[in-house]
Design a protein around this motif. Structure first.
Motif, PDB file in Angstrom:
ATOM      1  N   LYS A  76     108.289 -30.528  -2.718  1.00 40.70           N
ATOM      2  CA  LYS A  76     108.289 -29.550  -3.811  1.00 40.70           C
ATOM      3  C   LYS A  76     106.921 -28.877  -3.951  1.00 40.70           C
ATOM      4  N   LEU A  77     105.848 -29.649  -3.765  1.00 48.74           N
ATOM      5  CA  LEU A  77     104.517 -29.070  -3.855  1.00 48.74           C
ATOM      6  C   LEU A  77     104.267 -28.079  -2.727  1.00 48.74           C
ATOM      7  N   LEU A  78     104.689 -28.436  -1.517  1.00 54.50           N
ATOM      8  CA  LEU A  78     104.499 -27.535  -0.381  1.00 54.50           C
ATOM      9  C   LEU A  78     105.299 -26.252  -0.558  1.00 54.50           C
ATOM     10  N   GLU A  79     106.485 -26.383  -1.113  1.00 56.36           N
ATOM     11  CA  GLU A  79     107.311 -25.205  -1.374  1.00 56.36           C
ATOM     12  C   GLU A  79     106.660 -24.330  -2.449  1.00 56.36           C
ATOM     13  N   ALA A  80     106.122 -24.976  -3.490  1.00 55.83           N
ATOM     14  CA  ALA A  80     105.483 -24.230  -4.574  1.00 55.83           C
ATOM     15  C   ALA A  80     104.204 -23.549  -4.096  1.00 55.83           C
ATOM     16  N   GLY A  81     103.459 -24.218  -3.235  1.00 59.01           N
ATOM     17  CA  GLY A  81     102.199 -23.669  -2.747  1.00 59.01           C
ATOM     18  C   GLY A  81     102.374 -22.398  -1.953  1.00 59.01           C
ATOM     19  N   ARG A  82     103.511 -22.264  -1.303  1.00 60.85           N
ATOM     20  CA  ARG A  82     103.767 -21.063  -0.509  1.00 60.85           C
ATOM     21  C   ARG A  82     104.095 -19.866  -1.387  1.00 60.85           C
ATOM     22  N   LEU A  83     104.537 -20.130  -2.615  1.00 62.85           N
ATOM     23  CA  LEU A  83     104.973 -19.050  -3.497  1.00 62.85           C
ATOM     24  C   LEU A  83     103.933 -18.679  -4.538  1.00 62.85           C
ATOM     25  N   GLU A  84     102.903 -19.509  -4.686  1.00 62.77           N
ATOM     26  CA  GLU A  84     101.888 -19.269  -5.707  1.00 62.77           C
ATOM     27  C   GLU A  84     100.787 -18.346  -5.180  1.00 62.77           C
ATOM     28  N   LEU A  85     100.613 -17.214  -5.822  1.00 65.18           N
ATOM     29  CA  LEU A  85      99.621 -16.242  -5.375  1.00 65.18           C
ATOM     30  C   LEU A  85      98.277 -16.402  -6.083  1.00 65.18           C
ATOM     31  N   SER A 142     109.612 -32.455   4.880  1.00 65.42           N
ATOM     32  CA  SER A 142     110.615 -33.333   5.512  1.00 65.42           C
ATOM     33  C   SER A 142     111.616 -32.576   6.367  1.00 65.42           C
ATOM     34  N   SER A 143     111.702 -31.254   6.187  1.00 64.63           N
ATOM     35  CA  SER A 143     112.649 -30.461   6.994  1.00 64.63           C
ATOM     36  C   SER A 143     112.133 -30.171   8.386  1.00 64.63           C
ATOM     37  N   GLN A 144     110.859 -30.506   8.663  1.00 66.23           N
ATOM     38  CA  GLN A 144     110.221 -30.114   9.916  1.00 66.23           C
ATOM     39  C   GLN A 144     110.131 -31.270  10.918  1.00 66.23           C
ATOM     40  N   GLN A 145     111.213 -32.034  11.042  1.00 68.01           N
ATOM     41  CA  GLN A 145     111.206 -33.231  11.873  1.00 68.01           C
ATOM     42  C   GLN A 145     112.019 -33.119  13.161  1.00 68.01           C
ATOM     43  N   ALA A 146     112.576 -31.963  13.436  1.00 67.84           N
ATOM     44  CA  ALA A 146     113.385 -31.806  14.650  1.00 67.84           C
ATOM     45  C   ALA A 146     112.496 -31.911  15.887  1.00 67.84           C
ATOM     46  N   PRO A 147     113.077 -32.223  17.052  1.00 71.99           N
ATOM     47  CA  PRO A 147     112.283 -32.301  18.289  1.00 71.99           C
ATOM     48  C   PRO A 147     111.488 -31.023  18.515  1.00 71.99           C
ATOM     49  N   GLY A 148     110.187 -31.179  18.774  1.00 73.31           N
ATOM     50  CA  GLY A 148     109.330 -30.036  19.006  1.00 73.31           C
ATOM     51  C   GLY A 148     108.661 -29.506  17.756  1.00 73.31           C
ATOM     52  N   GLN A 149     109.097 -29.976  16.572  1.00 71.26           N
ATOM     53  CA  GLN A 149     108.435 -29.558  15.349  1.00 71.26           C
ATOM     54  C   GLN A 149     107.250 -30.481  15.059  1.00 71.26           C
ATOM     55  N   PHE A 150     106.430 -30.093  14.072  1.00 73.24           N
ATOM     56  CA  PHE A 150     105.153 -30.768  13.903  1.00 73.24           C
ATOM     57  C   PHE A 150     105.193 -32.040  13.065  1.00 73.24           C
ATOM     58  N   ASN A 151     106.215 -32.226  12.275  1.00 73.49           N
ATOM     59  CA  ASN A 151     106.322 -33.469  11.505  1.00 73.49           C
ATOM     60  C   ASN A 151     106.960 -34.549  12.377  1.00 73.49           C
ATOM     61  N   PHE A 152     106.311 -34.844  13.489  1.00 74.22           N
ATOM     62  CA  PHE A 152     106.873 -35.795  14.449  1.00 74.22           C
ATOM     63  C   PHE A 152     106.668 -37.242  14.018  1.00 74.22           C
ATOM     64  N   ILE A 153     105.846 -37.475  12.984  1.00 75.08           N
ATOM     65  CA  ILE A 153     105.722 -38.845  12.464  1.00 75.08           C
ATOM     66  C   ILE A 153     106.831 -39.140  11.457  1.00 75.08           C
ATOM     67  N   SER A 154     107.650 -38.116  11.131  1.00 73.15           N
ATOM     68  CA  SER A 154     108.826 -38.264  10.261  1.00 73.15           C
ATOM     69  C   SER A 154     108.463 -38.596   8.817  1.00 73.15           C
ATOM     70  N   TYR A 155     107.450 -37.932   8.305  1.00 77.89           N
ATOM     71  CA  TYR A 155     107.045 -38.144   6.908  1.00 77.89           C
ATOM     72  C   TYR A 155     108.014 -37.451   5.974  1.00 77.89           C
ATOM     73  N   SER A 156     108.378 -38.139   4.895  1.00 77.44           N
ATOM     74  CA  SER A 156     109.314 -37.575   3.928  1.00 77.44           C
ATOM     75  C   SER A 156     108.957 -38.050   2.530  1.00 77.44           C
ATOM     76  N   ASN A 157     108.647 -37.091   1.654  1.00 82.50           N
ATOM     77  CA  ASN A 157     108.341 -37.390   0.264  1.00 82.50           C
ATOM     78  C   ASN A 157     108.807 -36.201  -0.563  1.00 82.50           C
ATOM     79  N   GLN A 158     109.749 -36.432  -1.459  1.00 84.24           N
ATOM     80  CA  GLN A 158     110.349 -35.319  -2.199  1.00 84.24           C
ATOM     81  C   GLN A 158     109.324 -34.577  -3.043  1.00 84.24           C
ATOM     82  N   ARG A 159     108.390 -35.296  -3.630  1.00 85.43           N
ATOM     83  CA  ARG A 159     107.369 -34.633  -4.448  1.00 85.43           C
ATOM     84  C   ARG A 159     106.477 -33.746  -3.573  1.00 85.43           C
ATOM     85  N   VAL A 160     106.123 -34.238  -2.393  1.00 87.48           N
ATOM     86  CA  VAL A 160     105.321 -33.441  -1.467  1.00 87.48           C
ATOM     87  C   VAL A 160     106.088 -32.198  -1.031  1.00 87.48           C
TER      88      VAL A 160
END
Length: 570
Positions: free
Chosen positions: A490-499, A470-488
């Protein structure tokens, strides 16, 4: 970095592509660079049809490879352009620190080695010695640091910054060493450095990277350099004498801008181009019926890391209602699109990952075609045909909207099938087809649309933070459809840190499950890359390794006996 590129070609889709994979895939297709000889093309075709392309010749240097692209790049700084047309060209001009080899393993490009600390938080890159830019200036760790500073600068209008902002410290101990430290282990770290084109500090340090003329006149370090860019017609690259990777065998790459696939095909048939991405009709119907084409042209089919979708502007009613989105999902016959538009040359998808990979959740299935369920959901959302005109309405407003897409016949045909199915359940959808640059600049970046018919082309790493967080919604960023889901989020944040790859897989399987249920987009299909390459071009791996036929384009060559006489550019 998500290969988030806006793509105008392959299958009906717009590709927002993650640079690492984009560069890999696009080198394969050498975005259209093209020279054609003046004169009677039919006469030229007769001559080339008499040539025997079965003879073997040893590798040699020189010649021009010509291909066609449907859209013109908006610029050649990939982090700013964020589109496949730009990355296709820029990937031949600029280097990254790392790259993927033919087996999809990371290896050095500008670096000869790298070290990862025991706590997995620090990466030290060791650059190859004596690197140079095309203008003969030295390429050092200062250029890498400068590029990192630019991609993370809040003033830089790039969708790729989030990956690199996780770096808490970047330093250059010496001219050949670049070191980055993360606050916590970051799983996609190496992949991101395989996708970032390193830029020359000495030419850009006093420039506004968003508007610099450098984007039209770049100076890079890779196999080729830009020789000429004729608006709306072609871009020509020529070999870079200072190439950090040594010399490519083919002397020139000429990419012609031909928006229409049928026109591209005529040029291919007339021997005016060497390579193009085919549409399913050309691949499955025309080529089998044309022995003359098969004599001179080889075909390649590969399931790519991309998919086509219908995306909703979630800031606009009624698409903020999950029932409406799910209803449209049920109303669309995906198999009809795969069979009718792609002639079966596609796979159904239910998640934003390549089918058959570990990241694709095998338990998920696409929404089935169920118009009755669609109608029930719409009724629950308050939509009924109160005035008997055949169009559903709510609060006196008919359910009608516009589907935007770019100039691409497959997308247009897909839009027509979707339009018909929606009309059958009482929704009126109008289709609007736009030229690529206008499509991006006037509608996608400012979010001035109802629904878009596009596609994503993804990196090999499963991180999709750039598209869905949901943080990637500014002009020129890729979340241009403005999707926002708190659970998603958290999962995306966790996925970046899980090795741990198994734990990481479970994270992305859950993410995909939520995404499918939310229906911010309708997954339509994963398509095949269908490529035609003239048999005068040699050195192509067959069968192709995991990375595809484009893994070694620098080794492709054109025997002098098969080189065309290039009389002029037009």
């Amino acid at each position: 970095m998500m290969e988030i590129k806006h793509d105008q070609d392959q299958l009906v889709k717009l590709q927002f592509i993650k640079p690492a994979f984009m560069k890999l895939a696009l080198i394969a297709f050498f975005t259209p660079l093209m020279i054609s000889a003046c004169g009677d093309s039919s006469s030229s075709n007769q001559i080339h049809n008499k040539i025997d392309y079965t003879k073997n010749y040893p590798p040699n240097n020189g010649g021009t490879l010509i291909d066609a692209m449907t859209g013109e790049p908006s610029g050649l700084i990939a982090m700013i352009a964020g589109e496949s047309a730009a990355s296709a060209i820029a990937g031949n001009i600029f280097n990254s620190l790392l790259r993927y080899d033919k087996n999809l393993e990371l290896t050095g490009e500008l670096v000869e080695s790298w070290d990862v600390s025991n706590d997995q938080k620090t990466i030290t890159f060791h650059l190859k010695p004596n690197l140079k830019w095309a203008d003969d200036q030295p390429l050092t760790s200062d250029d890498v640091l400068f590029t990192w500073q630019k991609v993370t600068d809040e003033k830089t209008r790039t969708p790729y910054g989030s990956d690199f902002k996780l770096v808490t410290k970047a330093e250059t101990p010496d001219a050949n060493t670049f070191r980055v430290t993360y606050a916590a282990p970051y799983a996609p770290a190496l992949d991101t450095w395989a996708g970032l084109h390193i830029l020359p500090k000495h030419l850009l340090k006093d420039q506004d990277i968003n508007t610099t003329a450098f984007a039209r006149n770049p100076v890079g370090s890779h196999y080729y350099k830009l020789e000429k860019w004729k608006n709306g017609q072609f871009l020509k690259l020529t070999r870079n004498e200072n190439a950090t990777q040594g010399q490519a065998k083919i002397g020139n790459l000429l990419s012609r801008i031909i928006p229409d696939k049928a026109a591209q095909f005529l040029e291919l048939s007339a021997d005016n181009i060497d390579s193009m991405g085919l549409n399913p009709i050309q691949y499955a119907r025309i080529f089998p019926a044309r022995p003359d084409l098969n004599k001179n042209i080889a075909l390649y089919k590969e399931l790519g890391n991309s998919y086509t979708y219908l995306g909703f502007n979630l800031k606009r009613k009624p698409f903020d209602d999950i029932r409406v989105r799910q209803a449209i999902n049920y109303a669309i016959n995906k198999q009809e699109i795969i069979d009718g538009v792609l002639l079966g040359l596609g796979e159904p998808v239910a998640s934003p990952y390549k089918p058959g990979t570990r990241w694709s959740n095998p338990e998920l299935k696409p929404y089935p075609y169920d118009p009755n369920k669609a109608k029930a959901l719409l009724k629950a959302a308050g939509y009924e045909d109160h005035d008997g005109d055949g169009i559903l309405d709510k609060d006196g407003k008919p359910f009608t909207f516009e589907i935007l897409t770019n100039q691409n016949k497959e997308r247009e045909m897909t839009g027509v099938l979707i339009q018909r199915r929606l009309n059958e359940i009482g929704i009126k959808a109008n289709i609007r087809v736009l030229e690529w640059a206008s499509f991006l600049g006037r509608f996608i970046k400012p979010k001035e649309f109802d629904v878009v018919l596009l596609g994503w082309s993804l990196s090999l790493d499963p991180d999709q933070y750039s598209i869905w967080h949901s943080s990637q919604q500014a002009p020129g960023q890729f979340n241009f459809i403005s999707y926002s889901n708190q659970r998603v989020d958290k999962l995306l944040e966790a996925g970046r840190l899980e090795l741990n790859p198994d734990k990481r897989m479970k994270i992305y399987h859950e993410f995909s499950k939520i995404l499918l249920e939310d229906s911010p987009i309708v997954f339509l299909s994963a398509g095949y890359g269908l490529t035609a390459i003239h048999k005068r071009v040699r050195g192509i791996s067959n069968p192709a390794p995991p990375a595809g036929i484009g893994h070694n384009t620098y080794e492709w060559y054109i025997p002098s006996a098969y080189a065309r006489n290039e009389m002029s550019e037009h």
